[in-house]
Design an enzyme around this catalytic site. Structure first.
Site, short mmCIF file in Angstrom:
data_model
loop_
_atom_site.label_atom_id
_atom_site.label_comp_id
_atom_site.label_asym_id
_atom_site.label_seq_id
_atom_site.Cartn_x
_atom_site.Cartn_y
_atom_site.Cartn_z
N LYS A 1 1.06 4.52 6.91
CA LYS A 1 0.50 5.36 5.84
C LYS A 1 1.18 6.72 5.88
CE LYS A 1 -2.77 2.28 4.96
NZ LYS A 1 -2.73 1.42 3.75
N SER B 1 0.80 -1.22 0.00
CA SER B 1 0.00 0.00 0.00
C SER B 1 0.84 1.27 0.00
CB SER B 1 -0.95 0.02 1.20
OG SER B 1 -0.23 0.18 2.41
#
EC number: 3.4.21.89
Length: 272
Positions: free
Chosen positions: A106, A46
């Protein structure tokens, strides 16, 4: 005149000394992991292209202070955060995923009070489009832990073969946040996360996104859809500091020589 013999000296070491050394070593490691740095391994793609599956990071604990989520083994048990400063836009952050015991990584995109929107695949912050410039395709070596993963068959680009090695190919862009901080993102196709309503971030919360935009469960999606939603500040664990090891997944415990051949040494030492 008779002399009295001194009692024999006790041998140094033994089980007690070994136990004391191990306890001190454990205490040092606990303090280091709790307040200075902690290791973290990248489990998904991701955050491509910056982070690959099999990258091992040191995460700095002190920049954001400490909460019960940042303490190992759930130690502390207190609410709120102590010490530290607020994170900045663009920081690569490790945090405790809401409603589970998993840790995620993230990029922090939005701060409390910011208005965030995705419009046609472009990030819009507080009404202004964040510059997004097309650059050369990202070529990722295809390895056991990093296959050519695309979010849909229509998104797949033909692989590239060079010197007998196969590379997965992704469209790559450079994004530049207000203040000049820039990083690379992947944009595979026009998907659901490319268009969102305007979202205002509440107090004490942050908006997180993966750099692999179409293959990231992040703040664009609510918790009931396996997203992150707004991330509360208490769930911050630390800021990504440096890659200290990386493996392509081809190593086997029964073949010691593969422990070295699987290492991606060119990634070691990369900072954020």
């Amino acid at each position: 005149m008779a002399t009295t013999k001194a009692p024999p000296k006790k041998a140094k070491g033994g089980l007690a000394e070994t136990t004391r050394f191990l306890l001190l070593l454990f205490l040092f490691a606990l303090i280091l992991r709790s307040f200075v740095v902690a290791p973290f391994v990248i489990p998904s793609g991701s955050m491509l292209p910056r982070l690959m599956i099999g990258d091992y990071l040191f995460v700095a604990k002190w920049p954001y202070g400490f909460s019960r989520y940042s303490m190992p083994f759930g130690l502390g048990g207190f609410d709120g955060r102590v010490l530290g400063q607020e994170p900045e836009r663009g920081d690569v952050v490790v945090f405790r995923y809401p409603s589970s015991d998993e840790d995620y990584v993230k990029r922090l995109i939005g701060l409390p009070g910011d208005r965030v929107q995705m419009r046609g695949g472009q990030l819009v912050l507080n009404g202004r489009a964040v510059p997004k410039v097309r650059i050369a395709d990202y070529l990722m070596p295809r390895t056991p832990n990093s296959p050519c993963r695309y979010v849909a068959p229509e998104a797949a680009l033909p692989p590239v073969v060079e010197n007998g090695e196969t590379f997965c190919r992704y469209a790559r862009y450079r994004e530049t946040l207000p203040g000049g901080r820039s990083y690379e993102v992947l944009d595979q196709w026009t998907g659901e996360g490319d268009d969102t309503p305007v979202i205002t971030i509440p107090e004490d919360h942050y908006f997180m996104m993966g750099d692999n935009r179409d293959d990231s469960a992040d703040s664009r999606y609510p918790l009931d859809r396996d997203g992150v939603g707004f991330l509360h500040r208490d769930r911050l664990i630390g800021r990504a500091l440096i890659v200290f090891f990386s493996t392509d997944g081809s190593a086997s415990w029964t073949r010691p020589w593969t422990w070295f051949s699987a290492a991606r040494l060119e990634r070691v030492g990369r900072t954020f």
